[in-house]
Design an enzyme around this catalytic site. Structure first.
Site, PDB file in Angstrom:
ATOM      1  N   CYS A  13       0.871  -1.177   0.000  1.00  0.00           N
ATOM      2  CA  CYS A  13       0.000   0.000   0.000  1.00  0.00           C
ATOM      3  C   CYS A  13       0.907   1.226   0.000  1.00  0.00           C
ATOM      4  O   CYS A  13       1.697   1.415   0.944  1.00  0.00           O
ATOM      5  CB  CYS A  13      -0.905  -0.017   1.229  1.00  0.00           C
ATOM      6  SG  CYS A  13      -2.047   1.380   1.222  1.00  0.00           S
TER       7      CYS A  13
ATOM      8  N   CYS B  20      -3.406   6.770  -4.966  1.00  0.00           N
ATOM      9  CA  CYS B  20      -3.075   5.342  -4.891  1.00  0.00           C
ATOM     10  C   CYS B  20      -1.618   5.092  -5.316  1.00  0.00           C
ATOM     11  O   CYS B  20      -1.286   5.146  -6.505  1.00  0.00           O
ATOM     12  CB  CYS B  20      -4.033   4.500  -5.743  1.00  0.00           C
ATOM     13  SG  CYS B  20      -3.904   2.741  -5.353  1.00  0.00           S
TER      14      CYS B  20
END
Ligand code: PYC
Length: 312
Positions: free
Chosen positions: A91, A236
């Site tokens: 992530c 992201c």
């Protein structure tokens, strides 16, 4: 469990996307490579995931980060990311949040660290101004211009690429990437994901739409649907890595040049890449962004509470 159990956490956000770092009181996943430990987390400790990030303590948007001892000898820290439906490979926004949180705790100072994750080691640099650059795992495009058919909507074409998670990246969708259009964007990308999964790519769990950005200096705006149907408030990090791999493969961005990716809420990451293996299309992405600490405290798990382990 008898009596209250305490989980110590730090909450941050990176470009609007929250990260909840668990620093103490999380499940003991035992020793071994992080790929093995994440499997144990999934099989035996899933209720800890739901207790930490699901309602009523969390929400669909919260990404959890369990701080663990690294297995790789060249890493100083280890982390397992997870969300409302399961663990994540890597992530990007979460790694930026992890580094900012470790700095907040006084455990790191500006400079470089290596972090062990279930999908490989990543590097991170905390800059003196608080920005964080993440040297992500090797990223690449698996398939170009894949056409999937959406019932009632026809064919949608996109690329399948890896950036620490699997993405389907779509340029031509005809939708406005704007907060006012969230419901349609969510519905559309959810349907795209189901079609992509059913039509040859079951591993894809993120869908990314691209469009032009109104912001000076940004190259593109995106909308990213996460595995549990929440949209990413940040641009992201793993999705931007997958995008960099596609841009590199198409010869649309030079090695070392900056790609400023804007999110649907207007936050930005700057991405750059270096070639690892041109023949295989593998790049090493570097994603830079900033996280802010929002809260620190203890979650209390009360065995008398019927929703102690979260709403599942
Ligand atoms: O920044 O890589 C990322 C990410 C994945 C899911 C939510 N954010």
């Amino acid at each position: 469990m008898s009596g209250l159990h305490r989980i110590r956490f730090i909450d941050s956000h990176t470009g609007g996307e929250p990260t909840r770092l668990v620093v103490e009181g999380g499940p003991d996943l035992g020793p071994g490579p992080l790929g093995e430990r994440v499997a144990r987390f999934r099989e035996k400790f899933d209720s800890w995931r739901t207790a930490i990030v699901n309602e009523p303590r969390g929400s669909d948007t919260v990404v959890g980060a369990l701080l663990v001892a690294p297995h790789r000898l060249d890493c100083q820290w280890g982390v397992i990311f997870f969300n409302n439906v399961g663990p994540l490979g890597m992530c990007g926004h979460g790694t930026i949040g992890l580094v900012a949180s470790l700095a907040h705790l006084g455990r790191i100072s500006p400079g470089r660290v290596n972090i062990d994750t279930p999908v490989g080691a990543v590097g991170a640099e905390l800059h003196p101004d608080g920005q964080v650059s993440v040297d992500n795992v090797a990223s690449y495009r698996r398939a170009r211009g894949v056409a999937v058919t959406l019932p009632g909507l026809g064919a949608v074409r996109g690329d399948v690429a890896w950036g620490g998670n699997w993405f389907f990246l779509v340029e031509e969708h005809g939708l406005t990437l704007d907060l006012a259009n969230l419901e349609r964007l969510t519905e559309y990308t959810w349907r795209v994901r189901q079609a992509v999964n059913a039509q040859g790519f079951p591993e894809v769990d993120h869908v990314e739409l691209f469009g032009s950005s109104p912001r000076t200096g940004a190259h593109s705006r995106n909308f990213v649907l996460c595995p549990g149907k929440a949209y990413d408030r940040s641009p992201c990090g793993t999705g931007t890595s997958a995008k960099l791999a596609c841009l590199a493969a198409d010869g649309k961005l030079a090695e070392g040049a900056a790609w400023v990716q804007e999110s649907v809420i207007g936050s930005t990451f700057t991405g750059r890449y270096r070639w690892l293996d041109r023949a295989k299309g593998e790049v090493a992405p570097v994603i830079t962004g900033t996280a802010f600490i929002m809260a620190e405290g203890e979650q209390l798990l009360d065995p008398r509470d019927p929703f102690c382990w979260g709403i599942r």
